[in-house]
Design a protein around this motif. Sequence first.
Motif, PDB file in Angstrom:
ATOM      1  N   VAL A 194       0.983  -1.148   0.059  1.00 12.28           N
ATOM      2  CA  VAL A 194      -0.077   0.145  -0.158  1.00 12.28           C
ATOM      3  C   VAL A 194       0.998   1.166  -0.005  1.00 12.28           C
ATOM      4  O   VAL A 194       1.908   1.297   0.988  1.00 12.28           O
ATOM      5  N   THR A 195       0.623   2.269  -1.065  1.00 15.18           N
ATOM      6  CA  THR A 195       1.617   3.090  -0.973  1.00 15.18           C
ATOM      7  C   THR A 195       0.841   4.624  -0.817  1.00 15.18           C
ATOM      8  O   THR A 195      -0.252   4.512  -1.161  1.00 15.18           O
ATOM      9  N   GLY A 196       1.500   5.547  -0.284  1.00 13.40           N
ATOM     10  CA  GLY A 196       0.553   6.610   0.234  1.00 13.40           C
ATOM     11  C   GLY A 196       1.640   7.934   0.193  1.00 13.40           C
ATOM     12  O   GLY A 196       2.794   7.745   0.175  1.00 13.40           O
ATOM     13  N   TRP A 197       0.868   9.043   0.440  1.00 17.22           N
ATOM     14  CA  TRP A 197       1.557  10.399   0.480  1.00 17.22           C
ATOM     15  C   TRP A 197       1.144  10.976   1.787  1.00 17.22           C
ATOM     16  O   TRP A 197      -0.211  10.948   2.035  1.00 17.22           O
ATOM     17  N   HIS A 198       2.195  11.448   2.657  1.00 19.00           N
ATOM     18  CA  HIS A 198       1.868  12.058   3.797  1.00 19.00           C
ATOM     19  C   HIS A 198       2.399  13.646   3.504  1.00 19.00           C
ATOM     20  O   HIS A 198       3.470  13.730   2.787  1.00 19.00           O
ATOM     21  N   ARG A 199       1.804  14.569   4.513  1.00 16.75           N
ATOM     22  CA  ARG A 199       2.704  15.896   4.604  1.00 16.75           C
ATOM     23  C   ARG A 199       2.793  16.311   5.847  1.00 16.75           C
ATOM     24  O   ARG A 199       1.901  16.029   6.723  1.00 16.75           O
ATOM     25  N   GLN A 200       3.704  17.213   6.024  1.00 18.67           N
ATOM     26  CA  GLN A 200       3.835  17.928   7.586  1.00 18.67           C
ATOM     27  C   GLN A 200       4.444  19.425   7.250  1.00 18.67           C
ATOM     28  O   GLN A 200       5.264  19.509   6.640  1.00 18.67           O
ATOM     29  N   ALA A 201       3.555  20.197   7.645  1.00 17.31           N
ATOM     30  CA  ALA A 201       3.957  21.619   7.622  1.00 17.31           C
ATOM     31  C   ALA A 201       4.508  22.046   8.962  1.00 17.31           C
ATOM     32  O   ALA A 201       4.278  21.142   9.972  1.00 17.31           O
ATOM     33  N   PRO A 202       5.101  23.281   8.813  1.00 18.02           N
ATOM     34  CA  PRO A 202       5.750  23.649  10.071  1.00 18.02           C
ATOM     35  C   PRO A 202       4.956  23.675  11.179  1.00 18.02           C
ATOM     36  O   PRO A 202       3.780  24.451  10.907  1.00 18.02           O
ATOM     37  N   GLY A 203       5.469  23.176  12.541  1.00 17.40           N
ATOM     38  CA  GLY A 203       4.624  23.214  13.672  1.00 17.40           C
ATOM     39  C   GLY A 203       3.347  22.319  13.579  1.00 17.40           C
ATOM     40  O   GLY A 203       2.767  22.358  14.565  1.00 17.40           O
ATOM     41  N   LYS A 204       3.291  21.387  12.573  1.00 22.04           N
ATOM     42  CA  LYS A 204       2.059  20.740  12.632  1.00 22.04           C
ATOM     43  C   LYS A 204       2.515  19.349  12.682  1.00 22.04           C
ATOM     44  O   LYS A 204       3.667  18.804  12.128  1.00 22.04           O
ATOM     45  N   GLN A 205       1.298  18.037  13.120  1.00 21.40           N
ATOM     46  CA  GLN A 205       1.634  16.771  12.632  1.00 21.40           C
ATOM     47  C   GLN A 205       1.608  16.343  11.417  1.00 21.40           C
ATOM     48  O   GLN A 205       1.078  17.032  10.596  1.00 21.40           O
ATOM     49  N   ARG A 206       2.482  15.360  11.128  1.00 19.45           N
ATOM     50  CA  ARG A 206       2.358  14.679   9.964  1.00 19.45           C
ATOM     51  C   ARG A 206       1.111  14.079   9.660  1.00 19.45           C
ATOM     52  O   ARG A 206       0.214  13.510  10.580  1.00 19.45           O
ATOM     53  N   GLU A 207       0.382  14.205   8.547  1.00 20.87           N
ATOM     54  CA  GLU A 207      -0.977  13.858   8.329  1.00 20.87           C
ATOM     55  C   GLU A 207      -0.938  12.969   6.915  1.00 20.87           C
ATOM     56  O   GLU A 207      -0.079  13.221   6.006  1.00 20.87           O
ATOM     57  N   SER A 208      -1.961  12.218   6.873  1.00 20.99           N
ATOM     58  CA  SER A 208      -2.069  11.407   5.707  1.00 20.99           C
ATOM     59  C   SER A 208      -2.873  12.421   4.660  1.00 20.99           C
ATOM     60  O   SER A 208      -3.869  12.963   4.848  1.00 20.99           O
ATOM     61  N   VAL A 209      -2.331  12.442   3.303  1.00 20.09           N
ATOM     62  CA  VAL A 209      -2.884  13.026   2.236  1.00 20.09           C
ATOM     63  C   VAL A 209      -3.617  12.006   1.325  1.00 20.09           C
ATOM     64  O   VAL A 209      -4.696  12.266   0.910  1.00 20.09           O
ATOM     65  N   ALA A 210      -2.896  10.961   0.522  1.00 22.40           N
ATOM     66  CA  ALA A 210      -3.675   9.881   0.011  1.00 22.40           C
ATOM     67  C   ALA A 210      -2.919   9.014   0.081  1.00 22.40           C
ATOM     68  O   ALA A 210      -1.833   8.804   0.350  1.00 22.40           O
ATOM     69  N   ASN A 211      -3.737   7.624  -0.121  1.00 17.66           N
ATOM     70  CA  ASN A 211      -2.724   6.283  -0.356  1.00 17.66           C
ATOM     71  C   ASN A 211      -3.860   5.489  -1.281  1.00 17.66           C
ATOM     72  O   ASN A 211      -4.947   5.654  -1.703  1.00 17.66           O
ATOM     73  N   ILE A 212      -2.972   4.250  -1.874  1.00 12.37           N
ATOM     74  CA  ILE A 212      -3.641   3.712  -2.785  1.00 12.37           C
ATOM     75  C   ILE A 212      -3.121   2.159  -2.637  1.00 12.37           C
ATOM     76  O   ILE A 212      -1.993   1.981  -2.435  1.00 12.37           O
ATOM     77  N   ASP A 213      -3.996   1.151  -2.558  1.00 15.08           N
ATOM     78  CA  ASP A 213      -3.518  -0.166  -2.402  1.00 15.08           C
ATOM     79  C   ASP A 213      -3.233  -0.700  -3.511  1.00 15.08           C
ATOM     80  O   ASP A 213      -3.168  -0.236  -4.836  1.00 15.08           O
ATOM     81  N   ASN A 214      -3.003  -2.103  -3.575  1.00 14.72           N
ATOM     82  CA  ASN A 214      -2.343  -2.771  -4.841  1.00 14.72           C
ATOM     83  C   ASN A 214      -3.682  -3.162  -5.972  1.00 14.72           C
ATOM     84  O   ASN A 214      -3.284  -3.664  -6.973  1.00 14.72           O
ATOM     85  N   ASP A 215      -4.813  -2.862  -5.577  1.00  7.70           N
ATOM     86  CA  ASP A 215      -5.997  -3.338  -6.532  1.00  7.70           C
ATOM     87  C   ASP A 215      -6.320  -1.855  -6.945  1.00  7.70           C
ATOM     88  O   ASP A 215      -7.219  -1.728  -7.743  1.00  7.70           O
ATOM     89  N   GLY A 216      -5.678  -0.506  -6.608  1.00  9.65           N
ATOM     90  CA  GLY A 216      -5.889   0.770  -7.032  1.00  9.65           C
ATOM     91  C   GLY A 216      -6.955   1.550  -6.522  1.00  9.65           C
ATOM     92  O   GLY A 216      -7.341   2.504  -6.941  1.00  9.65           O
ATOM     93  N   ARG A 217      -7.172   0.910  -5.398  1.00 11.83           N
ATOM     94  CA  ARG A 217      -8.354   1.504  -4.632  1.00 11.83           C
ATOM     95  C   ARG A 217      -7.594   3.062  -3.829  1.00 11.83           C
ATOM     96  O   ARG A 217      -6.880   2.569  -2.890  1.00 11.83           O
ATOM     97  N   ALA A 218      -8.232   4.099  -3.747  1.00  8.88           N
ATOM     98  CA  ALA A 218      -7.491   5.247  -3.363  1.00  8.88           C
ATOM     99  C   ALA A 218      -8.302   5.868  -2.468  1.00  8.88           C
ATOM    100  O   ALA A 218      -9.633   5.697  -2.395  1.00  8.88           O
ATOM    101  N   VAL A 219      -7.870   6.527  -1.168  1.00  7.03           N
ATOM    102  CA  VAL A 219      -8.203   7.088  -0.256  1.00  7.03           C
ATOM    103  C   VAL A 219      -7.689   8.380   0.060  1.00  7.03           C
ATOM    104  O   VAL A 219      -6.311   8.581  -0.059  1.00  7.03           O
TER     105      VAL A 219
END
Length: 117
Positions: free
Chosen positions: A33-58
């Motif tokens: 399962v692959t995904g992108w996360h982001r972290q802005a200055p002074g904030k916690q890391r958050e999930s942006v999007a992920n996609i599993d091996n069947d192509g389902r995205a969240v």
Amino acid sequence: QVQVVESGGGSVQAGGSLRLSCVASPVAFKYYVTGWHRQAPGKQRESVANIDNDGRAVYADSVKGRFTISRDNAKNTVYLQMNDLKHEDTAVYYCNAKWPDANLDFWGRGTQVTVSS
């Protein structure tokens, strides 16, 4: 040794677009399962999007309709197309490749995205 390497970050004006890429090697990419996360200055890391091996995205609510995640298993690559960027999208973006059944979890070092208003 597994490497996860992001690219494609940069500086854009609000309303612009960027496309991030992430290559994970050497891994059995199709199981991850692959995904992108982001972290802005002074904030916690958050999930942006992920996609599993069947192509389902969240997606996070904050990026729905603007960001699109996709993957190419043949190239061990996951992408994040970011459109209509906003100042609040400014952050370091991290790629993650996770294979829960094998207890494997890898992270890249991140790529900076800066959106000027």
